[in-house]
Design an enzyme around this catalytic site. Structure first.
Site, mmCIF file in Angstrom:
data_model
loop_
_atom_site.group_PDB
_atom_site.id
_atom_site.type_symbol
_atom_site.label_atom_id
_atom_site.label_comp_id
_atom_site.label_asym_id
_atom_site.label_seq_id
_atom_site.Cartn_x
_atom_site.Cartn_y
_atom_site.Cartn_z
ATOM 1 C CG ASP A 1 5.969 3.346 -0.336
ATOM 2 O OD1 ASP A 1 5.522 2.261 -0.760
ATOM 3 O OD2 ASP A 1 6.999 3.444 0.346
ATOM 4 C CG ASN B 1 14.935 6.404 6.495
ATOM 5 O OD1 ASN B 1 16.042 6.702 6.932
ATOM 6 N ND2 ASN B 1 14.641 6.500 5.207
ATOM 7 C CG HIS B 2 10.896 7.466 4.514
ATOM 8 N ND1 HIS B 2 11.643 6.310 4.696
ATOM 9 C CD2 HIS B 2 9.650 7.045 4.207
ATOM 10 C CE1 HIS B 2 10.885 5.255 4.477
ATOM 11 N NE2 HIS B 2 9.667 5.679 4.189
ATOM 12 C CD GLN C 1 8.467 6.757 0.437
ATOM 13 O OE1 GLN C 1 9.263 6.261 -0.365
ATOM 14 N NE2 GLN C 1 7.605 6.028 1.121
ATOM 15 C CG ASP D 1 16.093 9.277 4.147
ATOM 16 O OD1 ASP D 1 15.220 8.958 3.324
ATOM 17 O OD2 ASP D 1 16.987 8.504 4.538
ATOM 18 N NE ARG E 1 7.573 -4.084 8.477
ATOM 19 C CZ ARG E 1 7.937 -3.218 7.518
ATOM 20 N NH1 ARG E 1 7.676 -1.934 7.626
ATOM 21 N NH2 ARG E 1 8.566 -3.651 6.443
ATOM 22 C CG ASP F 1 9.430 1.287 6.809
ATOM 23 O OD1 ASP F 1 8.950 0.305 6.233
ATOM 24 O OD2 ASP F 1 9.983 2.229 6.211
ATOM 25 C CE1 TYR G 1 18.947 0.738 4.209
ATOM 26 C CE2 TYR G 1 16.569 0.968 4.427
ATOM 27 C CZ TYR G 1 17.664 0.241 4.033
ATOM 28 O OH TYR G 1 17.489 -0.989 3.448
ATOM 29 C CD GLU H 1 11.593 -3.034 6.069
ATOM 30 O OE1 GLU H 1 11.507 -3.491 4.919
ATOM 31 O OE2 GLU H 1 11.690 -1.826 6.296
HETATM 32 C C1 NOJ Z 1 9.658 -0.942 3.690
HETATM 33 C C2 NOJ Z 1 8.220 -1.252 3.448
HETATM 34 O O1 NOJ Z 1 7.987 -2.610 3.698
HETATM 35 C C3 NOJ Z 1 7.898 -0.877 2.020
HETATM 36 O O2 NOJ Z 1 6.597 -1.271 1.676
HETATM 37 C C4 NOJ Z 1 8.104 0.594 1.846
HETATM 38 O O3 NOJ Z 1 7.891 0.954 0.496
HETATM 39 C C5 NOJ Z 1 9.501 1.012 2.269
HETATM 40 N N1 NOJ Z 1 9.884 0.450 3.540
HETATM 41 C C6 NOJ Z 1 9.618 2.523 2.362
HETATM 42 O O4 NOJ Z 1 8.927 2.956 3.505
#
Ligand code: NOJ
Ligand code: CA
Length: 546
Positions: A64, A106-107, A172, A174, A202, A204, A208, A246
């Site tokens: 990711d 989160n993960h 991923q 959690d 930031r 993320d 959640y 975010e």
């Molecule tokens: C938000 C991120 O902007 C995105 O790119 C990512 O795939 C997800 N969170 C999971 O971490």
């Protein structure tokens, strides 16, 4: 230029989002790296931005693009060493540029040693760091985010023979925030980077963190408690640093993330972004004024962060089903442009490469209440490559010149982490920094200009907003006010020329000073203030009593 020491620095910031991998390759392996980015800080300084936000650069299997972290306190070897990161941080600071990094709370990646241990057996001491279940029955009220790849938020672990919880990709898992050891460990990670000197995170995917049966497992009070605890520690130990949320949520659900000035300093305004694109297509201000009216007031030290595009798909989660259909019809005619609930395209192609619309959208980005974020490459109007999978089409190498590999890397082209954009309109021979620097009327030069004008006053970053509602609904007009200072912004959302009469009676006697040219416009009198505007034109005026 040293860093300004104002604790509210983020209110006046212009943020530039960049992925280390995509920006500049210093060692010829085809992958951007820290020294490469450092070499381009002069470029960023010249552009006028005051902070960079770096996508995750930690060790990761990159399934990711780094949001699947395998080690939180090291850097991915492709990007350089920790020492290289430190040097980048210092060089940025020397130029007055702050550095925002990612904290993916989160993960983790399923390759993270914590998960490897946790899955090794049901009674491993780390077992409880993740969320396990014998069945897939739990938390049924929870939506799936990566709709195009995942069918469940539970995944089967063949090693420990049970299911684990994941809100994103199944690789991923959690983390379990009910476990105090997890919370403590993640604070230690943050401290590691804060001690090194990073200015902000930031955070993320913050909605959640905690799961509870019978809820949708988003924005839970328990999650807010955990976030407040992190903020308290920052305030105590690292005052002046910033947390950016975010949270892709509706305005009413976003508000609690600011708390009582005791949670986040900033949060992305997700619902506003698609409505700017809608307002433009509809040639009507309503989507924009409506969502901003529905946006609750936030505490004085808090700030929205505004963006047009980022590294993800243009998300359509915060619109109604009808609005989403409209957005798809208008901005993603081909199905391959769609991903999950969004559109995987860059700014310039979304706007048909129409310079007037690109300017107008940036004009709103920089004059609506909040701190603007520019996505790398959008300052030169880069295109995308929808033949690349997932969101990779908007993460292609930065286009520095028309030369070898666009000046991004000296590697053989087939070794680049992703192909360069080559098409006749957006390809690097046509769209690149070098030629735009040389051309006075380029988008790059225009972006430098608008950033400089935005930075010439605190009114846009800190002022209050008040909409004017002229009869002509194709015009979006607002006043921004801070102390004695006032600015008037008038945007023509239409593709044709428009006239508008503005009620400025309360400013009778003031003159209007057009901010890009410092030209004086007629004094406000008793009659409605008449402006004529070309297609997609906008004005920024300073109001001055003389
Ligand atoms: C938000 C991120 O902007 C995105 O790119 C990512 O795939 C997800 N969170 C999971 O971490
Ligand atoms: Ca490299």
């Amino acid at each position: 230029m040293p860093l300004n020491r104002d604790a509210l620095w983020y209110k006046d910031a212009i943020i530039y989002e960049v992925h280390v991998r995509t920006f500049n390759d210093s060692n010829g392996d085809g992958i951007g790296d820290f020294p490469g980015l450092e070499q381009k800080l002069d470029y960023l300084q010249e552009l006028g931005i005051t902070a960079i936000w770096l996508m995750p650069f930690f060790p990761s299997p990159l399934r990711d693009d780094g949001y699947d972290i395998a080690d939180y306190t090291a850097v991915h070897s492709s990007y350089g060493t920790l020492e290289d990161f430190r040097k980048l941080l210092d060089s940025a600071h020397e130029r007055g540029i702050r550095v925002i990094i990612e904290m993916v709370l989160n993960h983790t990646s399923d390759q993270h040693p914590w998960f490897q241990e946790a899955r090794s057996s049901q009674n491993n001491p780390r077992r409880d760091w993740y969320v396990w279940s014998d069945t897939e029955a739990g938390y049924k009220g929870t939506r799936i985010i990566f709709l195009d790849t995942e069918t469940s938020n539970w995944a089967w672990d063949p090693i420990s023979k049970s299911y684990y919880w994941h809100r994103f990709f199944s690789h991923q898992p959690d983390l379990n925030y009910d476990n105090p050891a997890v919370r403590e460990q993640m604070w230690n990670v943050m401290k590691f980077w804060l001690e090194m000197g990073v200015d902000a995170f930031r955070l993320d995917a913050v909605p959640y963190l905690v799961e509870r049966e019978g809820t949708n497992c988003e924005n839970l009070p328990e999650t807010h408690t955990i976030l407040k605890e992190l903020r308290r520690k920052i305030d105590e130990q690292f005052p002046g640093r910033m947390l950016l949320a975010e949270a892709n949520q509706w305005p009413a659900d976003l508000r609690p993330y600011f708390g009582d000035e005791d949670e986040f300093h900033m949060a992305f305004h997700f619902p506003l972004m698609p409505r700017m694109f809608m307002g433009l297509k509809l040639e009507d201000r309503k989507p924009i004024t409506e969502i901003l009216q529905q946006t609750p007031e936030i505490p004085p030290s808090c700030q929205w962060s505004l963006f047009l595009r980022n590294h993800d798909e243009l998300t359509l989660e915060m619109v109604t089903d009808m609005e989403r259909d409209y957005m798809y019809d208008m901005y993603a005619e081909s199905k391959t442009m769609r991903l999950n609930l969004g559109i995987r395209r860059r700014l310039a192609p979304l706007l048909n490469n129409d310079r007037r619309r690109i300017e107008l959208m940036n004009g709103m980005l920089m004059s609506l209440p909040g701190t603007p974020i520019i996505y790398y490459g959008d300052e030169i109007g880069m295109g995308d490559n929808i033949s690349l999978g997932d969101r990779n089409g908007v993460r292609t190498p930065m286009q520095w010149s028309g030369g070898w590999n666009s000046g991004f890397s000296i590697a053989e082209p087939e070794r680049l982490y992703a192909p360069l954009i080559q098409d006749p309109v957006y390809g690097y021979p046509a769209v690149n920094v070098l030629s735009q620097r040389e051309s006075e009327h380029s988008l790059l030069r225009w972006m430098q200009r608008i950033i400089a004008v935005r930075r010439s006053t605190a009114v846009f970053g800190r002022g209050a907003i008040e909409f004017l509602y002229p009869a002509n609904h194709r015009i979006l007009a607002y006043l921004r006010r801070l102390g004695k200072e006032a600015a008037l912004v008038v945007n023509n959302l239409s593709s044709t020329a428009q006239a508008v009469e503005l009620d400025l009676r309360r400013y009778k006697g003031n003159i209007l000073i057009e901010m890009f040219g410092n030209n004086i416009f007629p004094r406000v009198g008793d009659l409605p203030y008449l402006l004529t505007m070309g297609p997609y034109q906008f004005y920024w005026f300073r109001l001055r009593r003389v």
